[in-house]
Motif scaffolding. Structure first.
Motif, PDB file in Angstrom:
ATOM      1  N   GLY A 379     -15.498  -0.872 -15.218  1.00  0.00           N
ATOM      2  CA  GLY A 379     -16.585  -0.246 -14.475  1.00  0.00           C
ATOM      3  C   GLY A 379     -16.735  -0.767 -13.066  1.00  0.00           C
ATOM      4  O   GLY A 379     -17.312  -0.100 -12.207  1.00  0.00           O
ATOM      5  N   LEU A 380     -16.234  -1.981 -12.783  1.00  0.00           N
ATOM      6  CA  LEU A 380     -16.327  -2.571 -11.447  1.00  0.00           C
ATOM      7  C   LEU A 380     -14.987  -3.181 -11.091  1.00  0.00           C
ATOM      8  O   LEU A 380     -14.432  -3.978 -11.852  1.00  0.00           O
ATOM      9  N   VAL A 381     -14.457  -2.815  -9.930  1.00  0.00           N
ATOM     10  CA  VAL A 381     -13.163  -3.320  -9.454  1.00  0.00           C
ATOM     11  C   VAL A 381     -13.306  -3.652  -7.978  1.00  0.00           C
ATOM     12  O   VAL A 381     -13.949  -2.903  -7.216  1.00  0.00           O
ATOM     13  N   LEU A 382     -12.710  -4.760  -7.557  1.00  0.00           N
ATOM     14  CA  LEU A 382     -12.686  -5.163  -6.151  1.00  0.00           C
ATOM     15  C   LEU A 382     -11.275  -4.969  -5.605  1.00  0.00           C
ATOM     16  O   LEU A 382     -10.288  -5.284  -6.280  1.00  0.00           O
ATOM     17  N   HIS A 383     -11.201  -4.476  -4.367  1.00  0.00           N
ATOM     18  CA  HIS A 383      -9.913  -4.213  -3.732  1.00  0.00           C
ATOM     19  C   HIS A 383      -9.957  -4.770  -2.324  1.00  0.00           C
ATOM     20  O   HIS A 383     -10.923  -4.528  -1.581  1.00  0.00           O
ATOM     21  N   THR A 384      -8.947  -5.555  -1.951  1.00  0.00           N
ATOM     22  CA  THR A 384      -8.930  -6.187  -0.637  1.00  0.00           C
ATOM     23  C   THR A 384      -7.666  -5.813   0.116  1.00  0.00           C
ATOM     24  O   THR A 384      -6.608  -5.566  -0.480  1.00  0.00           O
ATOM     25  N   GLY A 385      -7.784  -5.806   1.436  1.00  0.00           N
ATOM     26  CA  GLY A 385      -6.630  -5.516   2.279  1.00  0.00           C
ATOM     27  C   GLY A 385      -7.055  -5.116   3.671  1.00  0.00           C
ATOM     28  O   GLY A 385      -8.255  -4.939   3.961  1.00  0.00           O
ATOM     29  N   GLY A 386      -6.088  -4.986   4.558  1.00  0.00           N
ATOM     30  CA  GLY A 386      -6.345  -4.606   5.934  1.00  0.00           C
ATOM     31  C   GLY A 386      -6.389  -3.097   6.118  1.00  0.00           C
ATOM     32  O   GLY A 386      -6.589  -2.328   5.172  1.00  0.00           O
ATOM     33  N   GLU A 387      -6.152  -2.683   7.347  1.00  0.00           N
ATOM     34  CA  GLU A 387      -6.277  -1.264   7.680  1.00  0.00           C
ATOM     35  C   GLU A 387      -5.286  -0.411   6.892  1.00  0.00           C
ATOM     36  O   GLU A 387      -5.620   0.657   6.392  1.00  0.00           O
ATOM     37  N   ALA A 388      -4.051  -0.892   6.740  1.00  0.00           N
ATOM     38  CA  ALA A 388      -3.040  -0.103   6.035  1.00  0.00           C
ATOM     39  C   ALA A 388      -3.382   0.082   4.571  1.00  0.00           C
ATOM     40  O   ALA A 388      -2.969   1.064   3.949  1.00  0.00           O
ATOM     41  N   SER A 389      -4.166  -0.835   4.008  1.00  0.00           N
ATOM     42  CA  SER A 389      -4.481  -0.769   2.573  1.00  0.00           C
ATOM     43  C   SER A 389      -5.422   0.377   2.236  1.00  0.00           C
ATOM     44  O   SER A 389      -5.613   0.686   1.055  1.00  0.00           O
ATOM     45  N   LEU A 390      -6.026   1.021   3.233  1.00  0.00           N
ATOM     46  CA  LEU A 390      -6.906   2.157   2.944  1.00  0.00           C
ATOM     47  C   LEU A 390      -6.162   3.285   2.243  1.00  0.00           C
ATOM     48  O   LEU A 390      -6.780   4.121   1.572  1.00  0.00           O
ATOM     49  N   ALA A 391      -4.845   3.311   2.373  1.00  0.00           N
ATOM     50  CA  ALA A 391      -4.066   4.337   1.675  1.00  0.00           C
ATOM     51  C   ALA A 391      -4.199   4.206   0.165  1.00  0.00           C
ATOM     52  O   ALA A 391      -4.037   5.194  -0.564  1.00  0.00           O
ATOM     53  N   GLU A 392      -4.515   3.010  -0.325  1.00  0.00           N
ATOM     54  CA  GLU A 392      -4.589   2.797  -1.772  1.00  0.00           C
ATOM     55  C   GLU A 392      -5.865   3.368  -2.383  1.00  0.00           C
ATOM     56  O   GLU A 392      -5.788   4.085  -3.392  1.00  0.00           O
ATOM     57  N   PRO A 393      -7.072   3.102  -1.845  1.00  0.00           N
ATOM     58  CA  PRO A 393      -8.234   3.818  -2.376  1.00  0.00           C
ATOM     59  C   PRO A 393      -8.146   5.323  -2.164  1.00  0.00           C
ATOM     60  O   PRO A 393      -8.684   6.101  -2.961  1.00  0.00           O
ATOM     61  N   ALA A 394      -7.434   5.757  -1.120  1.00  0.00           N
ATOM     62  CA  ALA A 394      -7.231   7.198  -0.942  1.00  0.00           C
ATOM     63  C   ALA A 394      -6.386   7.755  -2.088  1.00  0.00           C
ATOM     64  O   ALA A 394      -6.680   8.834  -2.636  1.00  0.00           O
ATOM     65  N   ALA A 395      -5.331   7.012  -2.486  1.00  0.00           N
ATOM     66  CA  ALA A 395      -4.510   7.450  -3.613  1.00  0.00           C
ATOM     67  C   ALA A 395      -5.317   7.455  -4.906  1.00  0.00           C
ATOM     68  O   ALA A 395      -5.168   8.355  -5.748  1.00  0.00           O
ATOM     69  N   LEU A 396      -6.190   6.452  -5.069  1.00  0.00           N
ATOM     70  CA  LEU A 396      -7.051   6.402  -6.254  1.00  0.00           C
ATOM     71  C   LEU A 396      -7.968   7.619  -6.311  1.00  0.00           C
ATOM     72  O   LEU A 396      -8.115   8.255  -7.372  1.00  0.00           O
ATOM     73  N   LEU A 397      -8.588   7.968  -5.206  1.00  0.00           N
ATOM     74  CA  LEU A 397      -9.499   9.110  -5.192  1.00  0.00           C
ATOM     75  C   LEU A 397      -8.769  10.410  -5.512  1.00  0.00           C
ATOM     76  O   LEU A 397      -9.276  11.253  -6.257  1.00  0.00           O
ATOM     77  N   ARG A 398      -7.575  10.578  -4.972  1.00  0.00           N
ATOM     78  CA  ARG A 398      -6.827  11.799  -5.256  1.00  0.00           C
ATOM     79  C   ARG A 398      -6.436  11.864  -6.729  1.00  0.00           C
ATOM     80  O   ARG A 398      -6.526  12.928  -7.356  1.00  0.00           O
ATOM     81  N   ALA A 399      -6.035  10.717  -7.290  1.00  0.00           N
ATOM     82  CA  ALA A 399      -5.664  10.704  -8.705  1.00  0.00           C
ATOM     83  C   ALA A 399      -6.870  10.997  -9.589  1.00  0.00           C
ATOM     84  O   ALA A 399      -6.786  11.780 -10.544  1.00  0.00           O
ATOM     85  N   ALA A 400      -8.005  10.380  -9.277  1.00  0.00           N
ATOM     86  CA  ALA A 400      -9.211  10.625 -10.069  1.00  0.00           C
ATOM     87  C   ALA A 400      -9.666  12.065  -9.940  1.00  0.00           C
ATOM     88  O   ALA A 400     -10.115  12.687 -10.920  1.00  0.00           O
ATOM     89  N   HIS A 401      -9.552  12.602  -8.757  1.00  0.00           N
ATOM     90  CA  HIS A 401      -9.931  13.992  -8.531  1.00  0.00           C
ATOM     91  C   HIS A 401      -9.046  14.929  -9.356  1.00  0.00           C
ATOM     92  O   HIS A 401      -9.524  15.900  -9.966  1.00  0.00           O
ATOM     93  N   ALA A 402      -7.758  14.615  -9.413  1.00  0.00           N
ATOM     94  CA  ALA A 402      -6.832  15.442 -10.192  1.00  0.00           C
ATOM     95  C   ALA A 402      -7.117  15.351 -11.686  1.00  0.00           C
ATOM     96  O   ALA A 402      -6.864  16.298 -12.429  1.00  0.00           O
ATOM     97  N   LEU A 403      -7.671  14.221 -12.130  1.00  0.00           N
ATOM     98  CA  LEU A 403      -8.028  14.050 -13.536  1.00  0.00           C
ATOM     99  C   LEU A 403      -9.371  14.681 -13.888  1.00  0.00           C
ATOM    100  O   LEU A 403      -9.798  14.613 -15.036  1.00  0.00           O
ATOM    101  N   GLY A 404     -10.026  15.259 -12.910  1.00  0.00           N
ATOM    102  CA  GLY A 404     -11.289  15.939 -13.161  1.00  0.00           C
ATOM    103  C   GLY A 404     -12.524  15.096 -12.933  1.00  0.00           C
ATOM    104  O   GLY A 404     -13.631  15.537 -13.238  1.00  0.00           O
TER     105      GLY A 404
END
Length: 764
Positions: A379-404
């Motif tokens: 239920g709670l996850v922490l994610h760290t990184g610089g500017e380039a790492s924003l691609a990873e939460p973007a990938a997460l959102l797209r995957a979650a969106h595809a799962l409904g």
């Protein structure tokens, strides 16, 4: 007596650290906050929009945010009042304040062990496997607020103005004072002139002068009213520096420095009047596993304490610290801990099957796959990184969106929101049209990014469900280090049961303007999965900033003039070279126009602060008479509707309704009486104001008088705002590498880890 808000860093530093080795780093948020963060804030919160002509008038975004916060705080207070038995943490004291101070002094002097004074520690709370949702109030809709201005009655303001004039205080403080003290403001000031300290920007010596004028011979430094007021003022100054509470010895020492003859009695008075709360936190030995019962309100006890404690350590004396804090932040920090513990202890909603989540992770790369797998089961996850790492939460959102899943991203401000929205749009155009398992069609809408304020007020995002919770399954909070305890509490309490929360951000940047260090505390507590991105920021700028993050300021190869150092001798030359860079050199040599170049400097004041730089840049880039309160159409500005919030924009025009701005694509009208306190020119910003934003070119100005404000987080934040080109106007010589290597983030005193420990199962 001046109404100009003085930099609070000095007073805040005194309140927090009385030693000589505390430089005024940029971690003290007040100098990096717009001037609107102090003067006029209470009046603004009560004054309304001043736009009552429309039948269905909408309140401003800032007013809607304040209304939402008031509703949430009232709910928290009702919930705590309804609890039966002793309060585990955050409640008011039981017994007398005198007993408290006697107990504290007994522990400090060694006359009695902590266990004998405070009793057995409280047992750990037993988290339920599936928490039952607590009733939530319906979220206030902006349209339901009064259409006309809401503020103190004119006669109240007049009476306050009279008493201020009688005491020699500026009459311009009358609206704020009346809004703070209410209808009986005049009587309250005459009965206790030190109530003036509650007004932003007023200092103790100024309140003392006001009290002497009203009370005459009855006024003295030992007046208990003065002691209480200075105690509360110091706690408020500490909050401006990021602390949610202060250790008692530090508070009493600073009270003595402020001329309070009996600091113990002053604290006792503030506690007895309910103006502050006291807590005891058990301290663990370095390297030891965190205690499962480490905190409680001083004076509270639990009948199960002796039996509920573990046999381990029974009879052992444990060190404790006594903290004093304001109720506002104590309740917020406790509510935040409750909300986060609910997420950690509950099972995420069954949205998408396990094989579907695994296929989504398999289709991602590197740490993005780790992030998707972690979110699938927690239920709670922490994610760290610089500017380039924003691609990873973007990938997460797209995957979650595809799962409904109903998946949303929220950033503290429009700069971060727009930056991430552009990334989502770019990525969606390159992503395949079929997702894992339950694929969304290629024409489906992509996940959306909103601001935290817009999400909480309902102006942006999915809105609320019938229970008052946010109508979503997954929330990704971007730029999480900017989250303070109050915003964090509102978010955590607004999430529905079974929702997933991801906090993502760069832990090396400056912390929040408001009190607390939510992201850093959670990273240190290690109570939930943490995913560290392995994507480095590219190019010479990425190499430079990454080195600063680990305390190294090295030279980098910049064949494309990505990094340029411009040495200067004094502040005057710094201003001249900055204007030259923005208006001529960068556009000509780098190809970045002036409107896409951002200037960043440590503070507002000084010969090369934002005020001086903005004046020089306006004269060169958009000269004009400033006929609209110092502004002209086309001026680049920042608008602060509430303290700590920055909306960049441009001046469109002005009329009888106020100053018209274009901020993040929306039209904002700032009433005339609020322009001076909430709008400033924006060609030059502080690092805190620039947080969340990225510009093609950035000019960082470091005049000689900026040395006390420099720290590793400040430099990392300022340099990291540049996407293509960075110019450093360098006048601090060796202070720059010394700050990078030797001056980390300034510590903040918070209680969040101690509040979370009893509620969340220990993990190795």
């Amino acid at each position: 007596m001046s109404t100009e808000p003085e930099p609070a860093s000095k007073d805040t530093t005194d309140a927090v650290d009385t030693g000589p080795d505390t430089p005024g780093t940029a971690e003290v948020p007040v100098p990096d906050t717009p001037d609107a963060a102090e003067p006029g804030t209470p009046a603004e919160s009560a004054a309304g929009s001043g736009d009552g002509g429309e039948a269905a008038a909408q309140v401003s975004e800032g007013e809607a945010e304040l209304a939402a916060q008031r509703v949430e705080r009232e709910r928290i207070e009702r919930r705590k009042a309804e609890r039966q038995g002793p309060i585990d943490a955050g409640g008011k004291l039981s017994g007398t304040a005198a007993d408290l101070l006697a107990a504290v002094r007994a522990v400090e002097s060694g006359e009695k062990p902590a266990a004998a004074v405070f009793g057995a520690p409280e047992p750990a709370r037993r988290p339920a496997p599936e928490p039952v949702r607590r009733p939530r109030p319906a979220h206030p809709e902006p349209a339901a607020a009064p259409a006309g201005p809401v503020g103190p009655a004119p006669e109240t303001v007049r009476s306050v103005r009279d008493v201020l004039a009688e005491g020699g205080a500026p009459e311009s403080l009358a609206p704020q004072t009346a809004a703070l003290l209410g209808e009986g403001a005049e009587e309250a000031l005459r009965a206790d002139p030190w109530q003036l300290l509650r007004v932003g920007g007023v200092r103790p010596e100024q309140a003392d002068g006001f009290a002497r004028a009203l009370l005459g011979a009855q006024c003295g430094p030992d007046d208990e009213r003065r002691g209480r007021a200075v105690t509360v003022w110091l706690l408020e100054q500490a909050a401006l520096a990021g602390h949610t509470a202060l250790e008692l010895p530090r508070l009493t020492a600073t009270l003595a420095q402020r001329g309070v003859p009996d600091p113990d009695a002053a604290v006792q008075g503030a506690l007895a009047e309910g103006e502050a709360l006291a807590f005891q936190d058990a301290l663990d030995e370095p390297g030891a596993r965190p205690s499962r019962a480490a905190s409680g309100a001083v004076g509270g006890s639990d009948g199960e304490g002796a039996e509920g404690g573990s046999a381990e350590g029974e009879g052992e004396e444990r060190p404790v610290r006594v903290l004093i804090g304001l109720e506002r932040y104590a309740l917020a920090e406790e509510s935040l801990a409750d909300g986060l513990a609910r997420l950690v202890n509950s099972t995420p909603g069954q949205d998408g099957s396990t094989p579907d989540w695994e296929r989504a992770a398999a289709s991602a790369q590197g740490s993005a796959a780790e992030l998707i797998r972690a979110v699938a089961g927690h239920g709670l996850v922490l994610h760290t990184g610089g500017e380039a790492s924003l691609a990873e939460p973007a990938a997460l959102l797209r995957a979650a969106h595809a799962l409904g899943l109903r998946a949303w991203a929220a950033a503290p401000g429009p700069l971060g929101r727009d930056r991430f929205a552009a990334l989502l749009d770019d990525a969606s155009s390159d992503s395949p049209s079929s997702g894992p398992g339950q694929a969304a069609p290629a024409t489906a809408a992509v996940p959306a990014a909103v601001t935290v304020t817009g999400l909480l007020t309902g102006a942006e995002g999915p809105g609320r469900d019938a229970d008052g919770a946010l109508d979503l399954d997954l929330l990704v909070v971007l730029d999480a280090p900017q989250l303070d305890v109050e915003a964090g509490a509102l978010l955590a309490e607004s999430l529905p049961d079974g929702a997933r929360l991801v906090l993502t951000g760069d832990p090396a940047v400056l912390w929040s303007v408001g009190p607390g260090r939510v992201f850093a505390d959670l990273l240190a507590a290690r109570l939930c999965p943490q995913v560290a991105s392995r994507r480095p920021d590219p190019g010479p700028l990425g190499e430079l900033v990454s080195g600063i993050g680990i305390g190294e300021l090295g030279q980098v190869e910049a064949p494309g003039k990505e990094v340029v150092i411009v040495p200067v001798r004094d502040a005057g030359e710094a201003v001249h070279r900055t204007v030259q860079l923005v208006a001529d050199s960068v556009p000509r040599a780098i190809g970045v126009p002036a409107e896409e170049t951002q200037v960043i400097t440590p503070g507002h004041g000084g010969a090369a602060g934002t005020r001086a730089l903005n004046a020089a840049l306006k004269e060169r880039l958009n000269p004009g008479p400033g006929r609209f309160g110092g502004f002209d159409p086309g001026d680049r500005v920042v608008h602060s509707p509430t303290p700590g919030r920055v909306l960049p924009g441009r001046v469109v025009g002005a009329d009888a309704d106020g100053l018209h701005l274009s901020c993040a694509g929306e039209t904002v009208v700032v009433p005339q009486d609020r322009v001076e306190g909430s709008v400033r020119h924006g060609w030059a910003l502080t690092a805190h104001q620039a947080l969340g934003g990225r510009w093609p070119a950035v000019v960082v100005v470091l005049p000689g008088d900026a040395v006390p404000a420099l720290s590793r987080p400040w430099i990392y934040t300022a340099f990291g705002r540049a996407a293509r080109h960075l110019s450093v106007v360098h006048g601090v010589e060796q202070a720059l590498p010394r700050a990078v290597s030797e001056i980390p983030a300034k510590p903040r005193t918070t209680r969040l880890p101690v509040l979370l420990t009893p509620q969340v199962p220990a993990t190795d």
